[in-house]
Design an enzyme around this catalytic site. Structure first.
Site, PDB file in Angstrom:
ATOM      1  N   ASN A 229       0.683  -1.167   0.034  1.00  0.00           N
ATOM      2  CA  ASN A 229      -0.010   0.023  -0.025  1.00  0.00           C
ATOM      3  C   ASN A 229       0.731   1.185  -0.070  1.00  0.00           C
ATOM      4  OD1 ASN A 229      -1.860   1.887   0.524  1.00  0.00           O
ATOM      5  ND2 ASN A 229      -2.126   1.226   2.410  1.00  0.00           N
TER       6      ASN A 229
ATOM      7  N   LYS B 166       0.168   4.329  -0.284  1.00  0.00           N
ATOM      8  CA  LYS B 166      -0.474   5.555   0.206  1.00  0.00           C
ATOM      9  C   LYS B 166      -0.249   6.917  -0.642  1.00  0.00           C
ATOM     10  CE  LYS B 166      -0.156   3.636   4.667  1.00  0.00           C
ATOM     11  NZ  LYS B 166       0.088   3.557   6.038  1.00  0.00           N
TER      12      LYS B 166
ATOM     13  N   HIS C 246      -9.467   1.390   4.228  1.00  0.00           N
ATOM     14  CA  HIS C 246      -8.250   1.800   5.071  1.00  0.00           C
ATOM     15  C   HIS C 246      -8.402   2.745   6.044  1.00  0.00           C
ATOM     16  CE1 HIS C 246      -4.212   2.854   6.328  1.00  0.00           C
ATOM     17  NE2 HIS C 246      -3.830   1.717   5.773  1.00  0.00           N
TER      18      HIS C 246
ATOM     19  N   GLU D  73      -6.928   4.857   7.065  1.00  0.00           N
ATOM     20  CA  GLU D  73      -6.821   6.508   6.990  1.00  0.00           C
ATOM     21  C   GLU D  73      -7.849   7.016   6.361  1.00  0.00           C
ATOM     22  OE1 GLU D  73      -2.774   5.783   5.054  1.00  0.00           O
ATOM     23  OE2 GLU D  73      -1.947   5.284   7.154  1.00  0.00           O
TER      24      GLU D  73
ATOM     25  N   GLU E 274      -5.718  -4.452  10.535  1.00  0.00           N
ATOM     26  CA  GLU E 274      -4.705  -3.528  10.629  1.00  0.00           C
ATOM     27  C   GLU E 274      -4.778  -2.571  11.725  1.00  0.00           C
ATOM     28  OE1 GLU E 274      -2.353  -2.323   6.699  1.00  0.00           O
ATOM     29  OE2 GLU E 274      -4.239  -1.080   6.928  1.00  0.00           O
TER      30      GLU E 274
ATOM     31  N   GLY F  15       2.279   2.399  10.703  1.00  0.00           N
ATOM     32  CA  GLY F  15       3.454   3.500  10.249  1.00  0.00           C
ATOM     33  C   GLY F  15       3.925   4.009  11.528  1.00  0.00           C
TER      34      GLY F  15
ATOM     35  N   SER G 227       3.189  -1.616  10.178  1.00  0.00           N
ATOM     36  CA  SER G 227       4.634  -2.060  10.389  1.00  0.00           C
ATOM     37  C   SER G 227       5.033  -3.369  10.337  1.00  0.00           C
ATOM     38  CB  SER G 227       4.881  -1.439  11.882  1.00  0.00           C
ATOM     39  OG  SER G 227       4.539  -0.233  12.195  1.00  0.00           O
TER      40      SER G 227
ATOM     41  N   GLY H  39       5.120   1.301   4.557  1.00  0.00           N
ATOM     42  CA  GLY H  39       6.535   1.915   4.410  1.00  0.00           C
ATOM     43  C   GLY H  39       7.356   0.754   3.777  1.00  0.00           C
TER      44      GLY H  39
END
Ligand code: PGA
Length: 258
Positions: free
Chosen positions: A13, A15, A99, A101, A170, A176, A216, A238
């Protein structure tokens, strides 16, 4: 529960990272180091404008490209939105839905559900996300919360289509932050998600649906997380931005299944 009945999926992902030019560069680097032979399903979900470059670069590979969101409507006056048939036409196979976010930007469980139905209708694989906040975990309501998100997200998904949905667990506090859930914490929730699918559908569907962990996950902790009986892959933020790290996670997923 035997993993041979379901797919292992490693999904990136991105982002809001990387331009189309950077996408091309990344994909070429990734292609050069992808493991040979049989491996798990691999997806890279990228910003909408990067989709054409990603699809073009990965055409001859087994890496599927995905979007990070979609609109549930087929077409119309929805300025700035992207419909599922636009994604399939652009070459997408996957779409991340719900998600945390995006939920933080106002996406509701009803929105998530409508998008999951639209994605399935279009032939996309929805990667439907769920996850609890730190406050919810500390209040000991994780299981109830996740169970509610799954039930609302899958509402109206027919029996013969549910196994096409990939669920990503998640925990919000792990995204993150560098703070990964322990393999035991992640397994506990993924196992409870499978139990919800079993109750809503059947043992057969529960056995066949892929449930990923995200938050993470990286090249160092992937092996241990993916070794858990109910964790069928990862949704990786990430670490999916660096070809070498992403490949190491794919390799960790290629371990013998239990
Ligand atoms: P992270 O992101 O791996 O950077 O924690 C995961 C995600 O948000 O999907």
């Amino acid at each position: 529960m035997n993993k041979k009945y379901r797919k292992t999926v490693i999904a990136g992902n991105w982002k809001m990272n990387k331009t189309p030019s950077e996408t091309k560069e990344f994909m070429n680097q990734l292609k050069a180091i992808l493991p040979k032979g049989r491996w798990c399903d691999v997806a890279l979900c990228v910003p909408a404008v990067c989709i054409p470059a990603a699809v073009r670069a990965m055409r001859e590979t087994r890496v599927g490209i995905g979007a990070e969101n979609c609109n549930a409507n087929a077409s119309g006056a929805y300025t700035g939105e992207i419909a599922t048939n636009m994604l399939t036409d652009a070459g997408c196979k996957y779409v991340i839905i719900g998600h945390s976010e995006r939920r933080a930007m106002g996406e509701t469980d009803a929105d998530v559900n409508a998008k999951v139905l639209a994605a399935l209708e279009a032939g996309l694989v929805p990667i439907m996300c769920c996850g609890e906040s730190l406050e919810q975990r500390e209040a000991d309501i994780t299981e109830e919360w996740i169970s509610m998100q799954i039930k609302l997200g899958l509402a109206g998904v027919p029996e013969d289509k549910v196994r096409k949905v990939v669920i990503a667990y998640e925990p919000i506090w792990a995204i993150g932050t560098g703070r990964t859930a322990t393999p035991e914490q992640a397994e506990e929730v993924c196992n409870s998600i499978r139990a919800v699918v079993r109750k809503l559908y059947s043992s057969k569907n529960a056995r066949a649906i892929s449930i990923l962990y995200g938050g993470s996950m990286n090249e160092k902790n992937a092996f241990e997380l993916l070794a858990q009986p109910d964790i069928d892959g990862g949704l990786i933020g990430g670490a999916s931005l660096v070809p070498e790290k992403f490949v190491q996670i794919i390799e960790a997923a290629n371990q013998p299944t239990v």
